[in-house]
Design an enzyme around this catalytic site. Structure first.
Site, short mmCIF file in Angstrom:
data_model
loop_
_atom_site.label_atom_id
_atom_site.label_comp_id
_atom_site.label_asym_id
_atom_site.label_seq_id
_atom_site.Cartn_x
_atom_site.Cartn_y
_atom_site.Cartn_z
N HIS A 155 1.13 -1.17 -0.31
CA HIS A 155 -0.06 -0.24 -0.22
C HIS A 155 0.76 1.11 0.06
O HIS A 155 0.23 2.39 -0.18
CB HIS A 155 -1.10 0.02 1.19
CG HIS A 155 -1.93 -1.51 1.21
ND1 HIS A 155 -3.38 -0.43 1.25
CD2 HIS A 155 -1.20 -2.30 1.63
CE1 HIS A 155 -4.06 -1.76 0.60
NE2 HIS A 155 -3.36 -2.53 1.43
N ASP A 363 3.54 9.39 -0.73
CA ASP A 363 2.18 8.44 -0.20
C ASP A 363 2.46 7.50 -1.53
O ASP A 363 2.04 7.69 -2.74
CB ASP A 363 1.08 9.63 0.03
CG ASP A 363 0.13 9.18 1.01
OD1 ASP A 363 -0.23 8.02 1.04
OD2 ASP A 363 -0.49 10.02 1.60
P1 ADQ Z 1 -3.20 6.49 4.79
O1 ADQ Z 1 -1.82 6.71 5.46
O2 ADQ Z 1 -3.46 6.09 6.17
O3 ADQ Z 1 -3.28 4.55 4.03
P2 ADQ Z 1 -5.44 7.55 3.06
O4 ADQ Z 1 -4.77 7.10 1.74
O5 ADQ Z 1 -5.17 8.73 2.50
O6 ADQ Z 1 -4.09 7.15 4.12
O7 ADQ Z 1 -6.25 6.64 4.26
C1 ADQ Z 1 -6.62 7.20 4.82
C2 ADQ Z 1 -8.26 7.23 5.42
O8 ADQ Z 1 -8.09 7.82 6.64
C3 ADQ Z 1 -9.08 7.76 4.02
O9 ADQ Z 1 -10.69 7.12 4.36
C4 ADQ Z 1 -9.64 9.16 5.19
O10 ADQ Z 1 -10.78 9.19 4.71
C5 ADQ Z 1 -9.71 8.17 6.57
N1 ADQ Z 1 -8.84 9.09 7.74
C6 ADQ Z 1 -7.68 10.14 7.34
N2 ADQ Z 1 -7.57 11.41 8.11
C7 ADQ Z 1 -8.67 11.15 8.93
C8 ADQ Z 1 -9.15 11.63 9.98
N3 ADQ Z 1 -8.69 12.51 10.77
N4 ADQ Z 1 -10.29 11.00 10.85
C9 ADQ Z 1 -11.39 10.47 10.24
N5 ADQ Z 1 -10.63 9.63 9.49
C10 ADQ Z 1 -9.92 9.65 8.73
C11 ADQ Z 1 -2.32 4.01 3.64
C12 ADQ Z 1 -0.96 4.28 2.66
C13 ADQ Z 1 -1.73 5.20 1.42
C14 ADQ Z 1 -2.65 4.06 1.23
C15 ADQ Z 1 -3.76 3.77 1.32
C16 ADQ Z 1 -4.83 2.66 1.20
O11 ADQ Z 1 -0.21 5.09 3.15
O12 ADQ Z 1 -0.62 6.25 0.55
O13 ADQ Z 1 -3.31 5.14 0.20
O14 ADQ Z 1 -3.19 3.45 2.66
O15 ADQ Z 1 -3.77 1.50 0.11
#
Ligand code: ADQ
Length: 454
Positions: A155, A363
């Site tokens: 991921h 990311d």
């Molecule tokens: P993450 O690093 O967690 O994931 P991201 O892809 O942005 O990053 O996903 C975060 C999820 O959590 C989103 O659904 C978002 O809405 C939710 N979220 C984030 N901050 C939040 C908050 N403050 N309160 C509530 N919800 C929140 C990892 C990798 C990414 C990759 C994903 C999926 O780092 O690059 O996209 O896995 O593969």
């Protein structure tokens, strides 16, 4: 039909309450068809690591979890996974905290995963392993005689060999991962870096199909960008318009434009740089003073890792500096909160926002970018400011693409977004939405599994 067995560091039990920040849990919901098994850590720490998995059946799915001892948790999870692999694979070699003891803990917990999973497996099961905490699990399973098809999806980004070799024992990890039949990456760049690392660590060159053969075992690779349930998220955002929280946010804005950031509180997300860029916007474009508000929602995560605590202190200070310099008695430019907010509420907030700042320093994909696009009102959409270092930038080229290290450039992009005419906003949004609808969570799972079931 073969059963799907998903393996990830953490299993979200259906009985767990409350919203959880994190992309993996959100995306996998769609892969779990009835009959599937989900195996991994329960999230609980116990006196000793479990001797066997605890099984919970729920909604046609089987959840199999193990607890970890405090020592295993520290070495495998806090230590090697989050203080060594996480910074390394996000190109932050300066933050790498390598300890031989943590590395051995990591290998040993991967072996434990294999031991506890093996008795649950049936001969025709398809195994799908997720993410950087389990890089050595494919080989650990093979050593126990598991001949099932094994897929692995990373991921987070993968780095070129020159960066990878900063980590002692990197070659061991690459070789162990190559025991999978199929390895998936978020972007073409990540796959290319991995194949170059395979050449460097194993002396094997990829063939024309981006696969390679080593000791009579063929490993295929694919690029499978992860997505969201775009239609479902759009519905949630529309419905959220009537929620009490949305109304409260609208009232508190008193007509000012909302700029939003939603992230886990993590040093890869570029939050200090984002605050600096916002400061630059207020300094260089005073026409926006009192007319905009930045709401940064940053859910606390991994608080056991020291670097995350110092990040929090840095952000507290920067937020204080900006508000100290620019606030008025009835205007606070930056609202900064560090708790998890319910996804439904966030969907409504995205829809209200004029600009979203998605400016990670690195990311894998970044699902917030896709959620923001899906949540917009197509007749009056907001503008996405997106880091070129997010995997999402490979696809979402109609966003305003920025280098997050350049505070002035990010400030310029915010300004461009704030004054962008409606027609241009609509055209950019329509193009982005078509892409977000094309690669969804469901299509990601379908694509990956279609390759794995072959
Ligand atoms: P993450 O690093 O967690 O994931 P991201 O892809 O942005 O990053 O996903 C975060 C999820 O959590 C989103 O659904 C978002 O809405 C939710 N979220 C984030 N901050 C939040 C908050 N403050 N309160 C509530 N919800 C929140 C990892 C990798 C990414 C990759 C994903 C999926 O780092 O690059 O996209 O896995 O593969």
């Amino acid at each position: 039909m073969s059963r799907l067995v998903i393996v990830s560091n953490r299993v979200s039990l259906p009985t767990e309450r409350g919203a959880r920040a994190g992309g993996l849990a959100v995306a996998l919901v769609d892969a779990m068809t009835p009959g599937s098994v989900w195996f991994g850590w329960s999230g609980k720490r116990a006196a000793v690591t479990s001797e066997a998995a605890t099984i919970v059946e729920h909604g046609g799915l089987t959840y199999a979890t193990i607890d970890l001892s405090e020592a295993d948790y520290r070495r495998y999870y806090v230590g090697f996974s989050n203080a060594a692999l996480w910074p390394l694979l996000h190109y932050r070699t300066g933050l790498l905290d390598f300890k031989r003891d943590d590395y051995e803990g990591y290998l040993s917990v991967n072996e434990t995963f294999a031991d506890r999973l093996k008795p649950l497996l049936r001969p025709d099961d398809i195994i799908w392993i997720h993410d950087y905490q389990l890089l050595t699990l494919p080989e650990a399973l093979r050593r126990r005689g598991v001949t099932n098809r094994i897929g692995f999806f990373l991921h987070i980004p993968f780095v070129p060999p020159a960066v990878l070799h900063v980590l002692p024992s990197a070659a061991v990890l690459v070789r162990a991962l190559a025991a999978a039949d199929l390895i998936g990456f978020q972007t073409h760049g990540d796959r290319m870096n991995f194949l170059e690392s395979v050449a460097s660590c194993m002396g094997v060159r990829p063939d024309a199909h981006h696969g390679f053969t080593h000791n009579d075992h063929r490993t295929e690779t694919i690029v499978a960008p992860i997505g969201i349930d775009a239609e479902g998220f759009a519905r949630t955002a529309r419905r959220a318009a009537g929620m009490a929280e949305t109304k409260r946010l609208i009232e508190s804005l008193v007509g000012r434009a909302l700029v939003i950031g939603v992230d886990r509180l993590d040093y890869t997300k570029g939050l200090p740089q984002r605050f600096d860029a916002f400061g630059q916007l207020l300094h260089r474009y005073p026409e926006h003073l009192r007319r905009i508000s930045l709401l940064q929602i940053a859910a606390r995560s991994r608080e056991d890792v020291d670097r995350y605590q110092s990040l929090r202190r840095e952000l507290d200070r920067k937020a204080g500096d900006i508000n100290g310099a620019y606030s008025d008695f009835d205007w606070t430019p930056l609202r900064y909160m560090t708790r998890t907010v319910n996804r439904n509420t966030i969907a409504g907030f995205y829809r209200l926002a004029r600009i979203a700042l998605v400016t990670p320093l690195r990311d894998g994909m970044n699902l917030v970018a896709k959620e923001f696009v899906a949540a917009q009102d197509a007749t009056d959409p907001g503008v996405l400011v997106l880091s070129r270092f997010a995997g999402a930038a490979e696809e979402l080229t109609e966003a305003l693409i920025v280098n997050p290290y350049d505070a002035d450039a990010v400030a310029d992009a915010m300004h461009t977004g704030l004054i962008m005419p409606l027609e241009e906003r609509k055209a950019r949004h329509a193009a982005l939405l078509a892409k977000v609808r094309r690669t969804t969570a469901a299509s990601f799972c379908r694509d990956f599994l279609a390759h794995l079931y072959r």
